[in-house]
Design a protein around this motif. Structure first.
Motif, short mmCIF file in Angstrom:
data_model
loop_
_atom_site.label_atom_id
_atom_site.label_comp_id
_atom_site.label_asym_id
_atom_site.label_seq_id
_atom_site.Cartn_x
_atom_site.Cartn_y
_atom_site.Cartn_z
N ASN A 281 0.84 -1.21 0.00
CA ASN A 281 0.00 0.00 0.00
C ASN A 281 0.87 1.25 0.00
OD1 ASN A 281 -2.29 -1.71 0.25
ND2 ASN A 281 -2.05 -1.73 2.47
N VAL A 282 1.85 1.26 -0.88
CA VAL A 282 2.85 2.35 -0.90
C VAL A 282 2.36 3.48 -1.80
CG1 VAL A 282 5.27 2.93 -1.30
CG2 VAL A 282 4.65 0.60 -0.61
N GLU A 283 2.40 4.70 -1.27
CA GLU A 283 2.01 5.88 -2.05
C GLU A 283 2.96 7.03 -1.77
OE1 GLU A 283 -2.26 7.56 -2.90
OE2 GLU A 283 -1.46 8.67 -1.16
N LEU A 284 3.44 7.67 -2.84
CA LEU A 284 4.31 8.84 -2.73
C LEU A 284 3.51 10.07 -3.14
CD1 LEU A 284 7.17 10.07 -2.33
CD2 LEU A 284 7.58 9.61 -4.77
N SER A 285 3.56 11.12 -2.30
CA SER A 285 2.82 12.35 -2.58
C SER A 285 3.77 13.53 -2.68
CB SER A 285 1.79 12.64 -1.49
OG SER A 285 0.86 11.60 -1.39
N PHE A 286 3.45 14.44 -3.58
CA PHE A 286 4.17 15.71 -3.72
C PHE A 286 3.21 16.83 -3.34
CE2 PHE A 286 6.22 12.73 -6.51
CZ PHE A 286 7.58 13.04 -6.44
N GLU A 287 3.61 17.63 -2.37
CA GLU A 287 2.83 18.80 -1.98
C GLU A 287 3.45 20.02 -2.65
OE1 GLU A 287 0.06 18.86 -0.27
OE2 GLU A 287 0.06 16.72 0.25
N LEU A 288 2.67 20.74 -3.46
CA LEU A 288 3.19 21.86 -4.24
C LEU A 288 2.89 23.17 -3.52
CD1 LEU A 288 1.96 20.68 -7.76
CD2 LEU A 288 4.11 20.13 -6.59
N PRO A 289 3.92 23.86 -3.02
CA PRO A 289 3.71 25.12 -2.31
C PRO A 289 3.42 26.24 -3.32
CG PRO A 289 6.05 24.68 -2.50
CD PRO A 289 5.34 23.48 -3.07
N PRO A 290 2.99 27.41 -2.85
CA PRO A 290 2.81 28.55 -3.76
C PRO A 290 4.11 28.82 -4.54
CG PRO A 290 1.87 29.04 -1.62
CD PRO A 290 2.61 27.74 -1.46
N GLY A 291 3.98 29.04 -5.83
CA GLY A 291 5.15 29.28 -6.66
C GLY A 291 5.64 28.05 -7.39
N THR A 292 5.09 26.87 -7.04
CA THR A 292 5.47 25.62 -7.72
C THR A 292 4.23 25.00 -8.36
OG1 THR A 292 7.27 25.15 -6.16
CG2 THR A 292 6.44 23.31 -7.45
N SER A 293 4.38 24.54 -9.59
CA SER A 293 3.31 23.81 -10.26
C SER A 293 3.88 22.55 -10.90
CB SER A 293 2.62 24.68 -11.32
OG SER A 293 3.53 25.03 -12.35
N LEU A 294 3.02 21.58 -11.10
CA LEU A 294 3.45 20.30 -11.68
C LEU A 294 3.62 20.42 -13.19
CD1 LEU A 294 3.94 17.21 -11.39
CD2 LEU A 294 1.49 16.92 -11.79
N GLY A 295 4.80 20.01 -13.68
CA GLY A 295 4.99 19.85 -15.11
C GLY A 295 4.47 18.49 -15.53
N LEU A 298 6.92 11.55 -14.65
CA LEU A 298 7.39 10.81 -15.82
C LEU A 298 7.27 9.30 -15.60
CD1 LEU A 298 9.20 13.62 -15.62
CD2 LEU A 298 10.24 12.62 -17.65
N GLY A 299 6.40 8.67 -16.39
CA GLY A 299 6.34 7.22 -16.42
C GLY A 299 5.50 6.55 -15.35
N TYR A 300 4.78 7.34 -14.53
CA TYR A 300 3.94 6.76 -13.49
C TYR A 300 2.52 7.31 -13.62
CZ TYR A 300 7.91 4.86 -10.86
OH TYR A 300 9.02 4.15 -10.47
N ARG A 301 1.59 6.50 -13.20
CA ARG A 301 0.20 6.96 -13.12
C ARG A 301 0.08 7.86 -11.89
NH1 ARG A 301 -3.62 4.08 -10.31
NH2 ARG A 301 -2.17 2.31 -10.31
N ALA A 302 -0.35 9.10 -12.09
CA ALA A 302 -0.42 10.07 -10.99
C ALA A 302 -1.80 10.71 -10.97
CB ALA A 302 0.65 11.13 -11.15
N HIS A 303 -2.20 11.17 -9.78
CA HIS A 303 -3.48 11.84 -9.62
C HIS A 303 -3.25 13.13 -8.84
CE1 HIS A 303 -7.73 12.56 -8.89
NE2 HIS A 303 -7.48 12.64 -7.59
N GLN A 304 -3.70 14.25 -9.41
CA GLN A 304 -3.55 15.54 -8.73
C GLN A 304 -4.89 16.04 -8.25
OE1 GLN A 304 -1.47 18.60 -10.92
NE2 GLN A 304 -1.57 20.06 -9.22
N ALA A 305 -4.94 16.43 -6.99
CA ALA A 305 -6.12 17.05 -6.39
C ALA A 305 -5.63 18.29 -5.65
CB ALA A 305 -6.83 16.10 -5.44
N GLY A 306 -5.97 19.46 -6.19
CA GLY A 306 -5.46 20.69 -5.59
C GLY A 306 -3.96 20.78 -5.73
N ASN A 307 -3.27 20.98 -4.62
CA ASN A 307 -1.81 21.09 -4.62
C ASN A 307 -1.12 19.78 -4.27
OD1 ASN A 307 -1.84 23.84 -5.29
ND2 ASN A 307 -2.15 24.43 -3.14
N THR A 308 -1.86 18.69 -4.24
CA THR A 308 -1.29 17.39 -3.89
C THR A 308 -1.29 16.47 -5.11
OG1 THR A 308 -2.07 17.58 -1.61
CG2 THR A 308 -1.46 15.39 -2.38
#
Length: 478
Positions: A281-295, A298-308
């Motif tokens: 049940n392994v999950e890696l999350s990226f929290e995007l602070p103000p000033g950062t956005s997701l480009g 690469l190569g993984y199925r990802a899901h974005q909700a808000g800044n996560t």
């Protein structure tokens, strides 16, 4: 291809490489100095910010940025996160509840089925009394030996059942998966901490649930019930994208074998992963602070909700290494200020400590007006990892072009990769990308030599396996 076209192609690829590696673009920012590699700065540079390394349980986390110094204003950088399953000295391997699901449709007749049966018999010899195994084989219908403890008497019974497998019928993958799930579910709670299904097929689904989304849903349901799914494609006729998806949604591993004689090796490797499991049940999350956005991830199925941004990972065994590369757009403030690029959170069920773990860290960079700082402080390893992930994208495009009979277009993507790794080598040194360059040359030769439909399909499947590893799916790709 004439020299003019080749020159323009390589020139364009080098420009693409500069973009890919996140180098400052001309005119983007009012920073001083030259952007060429190897520029010497007269005054000593301050040390780069320390990038955090996390260790919250049975998975070790190491993260870094391709550019720990960023130019003031808008730019790109790549975050790379390495995840490693912990080695546990002296630990006794876990008992496993296993189901092997074997395609025995008509296309498996002869050599392939013979090798599949031999591999299954070998797998039986590797089991211990505390392990359990169900054996399922399918064509148009499904036959199975119920899950049994792998005692000496039962291992003999398993071997006899394997000897009785024959080739017959179509390819009803969904029925094989469903029966495998039922057999595993019937044995849950009998002492095994890991439940794993290994699917082997050489063809396209022709009966039962045959649409790709329907089959993916079957695997999702199996995974939701606590069972990991690994998939092995044999030969050149199977749908590699579908089999890869089975492993991804099933949190297991994917393997491609052009020659069925290597099946025993892959069955053994998957058993090793199952019996040394340290996290699920392994999950890696990226929290995007103000000033950062997701480009992009690469190569993984990802899901974005808000800044996560959430990335589902496979189950981890001891020593297993997986890498995630993410391209981020960052707007750095004034020079000399620390820039929070992204927060990281890893969650999983720790099978060693028998608890849920949450490991958090963050990646920061330093804003600068000096272009030489951006270039000279570039992280060599992260730059190579980013190049590999971008090269994997090109390799996927090359495989798609090759599958459509567009050999020249496929080879052009590989030439772009040669230029991309040349650019990465100018940062990290030629030795750091020598193996990557050799892989590109090997793929180019395979495309050159592909003079039949079967050899073209084999080249496509091989390229897609290399792409998965290039993205960072190293431990979950056989």
């Amino acid at each position: 291809m004439n020299r003019t076209v080749l020159f323009l192609s390589l020139a364009g690829a080098l420009a693409l490489a500069a973009l890919v590696l996140g180098l400052p673009r001309r005119g983007d920012n009012p920073v001083s100095g030259s952007s060429a590699f190897g520029v010497v700065v007269d005054s000593p540079l301050p040390p780069p910010p320390v990038l955090p390394t996390g260790a919250g349980g049975s998975i070790l986390v190491k993260s870094r940025l391709s550019h720990p110094y960023l130019p003031v204003g808008a730019s790109e950088t790549y975050a790379t996160v390495d995840l490693t399953g912990m080695e546990v000295a002296g630990a006794r391997r876990s008992a496993v509840n296993l189901a092997v699901v074997i395609d025995r449709s008509g296309s498996m007749s002869g050599y392939k089925l013979q090798q599949a049966k031999q591999a299954a018999r070998h797998l039986v010899t590797l089991l211990r009394d505390e392990d359990r195994l169900a054996i399922v084989h399918y064509g148009s219908d499904v036959k199975s030996l119920p899950s049994l403890p792998a005692t000496p008497a039962n291992r003999e019974r398993m071997a006899q059942f394997i000897d009785g497998i024959w080739d017959d019928g179509g390819t009803n993958i969904s029925a094989g998966l469903s029966v495998g799930r039922t057999q595993l579910a019937s044995a849950m709670g009998n002492g095994a901490s890991v439940n794993r299904l290994i699917l082997m097929s050489d063809g396209q689904p022709t009966e039962g649930v045959s649409d790709e989304q329907g089959l993916k849903n079957v695997v999702k349901e199996i995974r939701a019930s606590g069972i990991t799914v690994s998939s092995i494609g044999v030969g050149t006729d199977f749908n590699e994208d579908l089999m890869q998806a089975f492993a991804e949604y099933g949190a297991g591993a994917y393997g491609f074998l052009e020659d069925a004689s290597q099946l025993s090796t892959l069955f053994q490797r998957d058993l090793q992963q199952a019996t040394t499991a340290v996290a699920r049940n392994v999950e890696l999350s990226f929290e995007l602070p103000p000033g950062t956005s997701l480009g992009e991830v690469l190569g993984y199925r990802a899901h974005q909700a808000g800044n996560t941004v959430r990335v589902a990972m496979p189950d981890f065994s001891a020593g297993q290494v997986e890498r995630v590369v993410v391209r981020l757009n960052v707007n750095a403030p004034s020079a000399g200020q620390s820039v929070e690029v992204t927060g990281l959170k890893l969650t999983y069920t720790d099978l060693i400590a028998h608890k849920n773990v949450e490991d958090q860290s963050r990646l920061t960079a330093m804003a600068t007006n000096v272009r030489e700082e951006v270039v000279q402080r570039q992280d060599k390893e992260a730059t190579v990892y980013a190049a590999r992930a971008r090269g994997a994208q090109n390799l996927q495009k090359a495989a798609q072009a090759m599958s459509e009979g567009k050999k020249d277009e496929a080879q052009n993507y590989l030439r772009q990769n040669q230029a991309l790794f040349m650019e990465a080598g100018s940062v990290a040194g030629a030795a750091a990308v020598a193996e990557d360059q050799a892989d590109q040359a090997e793929s180019m030769k395979a495309y050159d030599d592909a003079d039949s439909e079967e050899s073209q399909r084999a080249a496509v499947k091989s390229s897609k396996v290399k792409a998965l590893k290039g993205f960072g799916r190293m431990g979950s790709t056989y």
